[in-house]
Design an enzyme around this catalytic site. Structure first.
Site, short mmCIF file in Angstrom:
data_model
loop_
_atom_site.label_atom_id
_atom_site.label_comp_id
_atom_site.label_asym_id
_atom_site.label_seq_id
_atom_site.Cartn_x
_atom_site.Cartn_y
_atom_site.Cartn_z
N ASP A 99 143.04 30.83 -36.69
CA ASP A 99 144.32 30.09 -36.47
C ASP A 99 144.08 28.69 -36.42
O ASP A 99 143.40 28.11 -35.60
CB ASP A 99 144.73 30.54 -34.89
CG ASP A 99 145.17 32.01 -34.78
OD1 ASP A 99 144.74 32.83 -35.49
OD2 ASP A 99 145.84 32.40 -33.83
N LYS A 162 152.40 30.50 -36.90
CA LYS A 162 152.52 30.53 -35.40
C LYS A 162 152.93 29.52 -34.76
O LYS A 162 152.80 28.19 -35.31
CB LYS A 162 150.89 30.55 -35.01
CG LYS A 162 150.69 30.72 -33.53
CD LYS A 162 149.04 30.81 -33.43
CE LYS A 162 148.49 30.49 -32.09
NZ LYS A 162 147.29 30.75 -31.92
N LYS A 194 153.82 34.70 -35.44
CA LYS A 194 153.13 34.92 -34.24
C LYS A 194 153.83 33.60 -33.46
O LYS A 194 153.52 32.56 -33.33
CB LYS A 194 151.76 34.46 -34.39
CG LYS A 194 150.91 34.57 -32.97
CD LYS A 194 149.37 34.48 -33.32
CE LYS A 194 148.67 34.26 -31.92
NZ LYS A 194 147.21 34.15 -32.19
#
Length: 253
Positions: A99, A162, A194
């Site tokens: 991430d 995300k 996300k």
């Protein structure tokens, strides 16, 4: 998806159970690994600091739970070579997913191409690991910037986009999520989504699943395409499934 128990079960299967607290210890991570193995099924992944990946890999062996870690986190402006080195080491230690925070300060200054360039470099350094590009939508704020960040991250090769780090005042919101999911839809590419930070209740989780159903089709949201980044919401999801008296919303990120 209207049935709360069905929402809770799906949300657990799509959850990236997270501990990115500054004071996190290895024991905290081992405890997180235990929490991720619930009576109602395992979470999709845990999300932890890079220094704990190797310990988590051993702990989670055989469970099928993926290990996500963070780079260029949380500010988005770390030295690029250091980001690549950290990415390579994390994958070597056993990380399945990276991430990464995009260089959103550069985007705010008009250098959109820096986003796709860095995402591309991290994808290369990560080998086969899945890349989730964190846009930090609460800092971008303007719809046109959020859309641009999403498009640039997708162009760079991100497997997921995300919303947030959970380290700023405003994290996931349905308005920013809609902009990002529309960008996924319009790209025609196989990119996941996300929401992270601020997902506290089973109803919250259901709202994001419903948004994906609306824009990308019923059933689109699976662990391969949809994740929820959260720490406290697991308590609420389990309470929904167990008909318990746990807090109406989880605590924490």
């Amino acid at each position: 998806m209207s049935d709360l128990k069905a929402i809770a079960a799906k949300a657990i299967s799509c959850l990236d159970l997270t501990n990115l607290n500054d004071d996190c210890t290895e024991q905290d991570v081992l405890d997180l690994c235990e929490r991720a193995q619930t009576p109602h099924g395992n979470t999709a992944a845990i999300c932890i600091w890079p220094r704990f990946v190797a310990a988590a890999k051993t702990k989670l062996s055989g469970t099928g739970i993926r290990i996500a870690t963070v780079v260029n986190f949380p500010g988005g402006m770390d030295d690029a070579d250091e980001v690549m080195a950290l990415t390579e080491q994390a994958v070597a230690d056993g990380a399945d997913e990276i991430d990464m925070v995009i260089p959103y300060p550069d985007l705010l200054e008009g250098h959109a191409q820096d986003v796709s360039a860095l995402v591309h470099r991290v994808c290369q350094s990560a080998g086969g690991a899945r890349i989730k590009a964190i846009l930090e939508t609460g800092m971008l704020q303007k719809p046109e910037l959020i859309r641009q960040a999403a498009e640039q991250a997708i162009e760079g090769g991100a497997h997921f986009i995300k919303t947030s780090t959970g380290k700023v005042a405003v994290n996931a919101t349905l308005s920013s999520a809609r902009l990002m999911v529309e960008a996924i839809r319009d790209s025609g590419k196989d990119v996941g989504f996300k929401p992270a930070g601020g997902v506290k209740t089973t109803v919250d989780a259901g709202d994001y699943i419903a948004l994906c159903d609306e824009l990308l089709g019923d059933g689109w949201a699976t662990p391969e395409t949809f994740r929820i980044g959260a720490s406290g919401v697991l308590t609420a999801l389990l309470a929904t499934l167990d008909d318990g008296d746990a807090p109406a919303q989880g605590e924490g990120y």
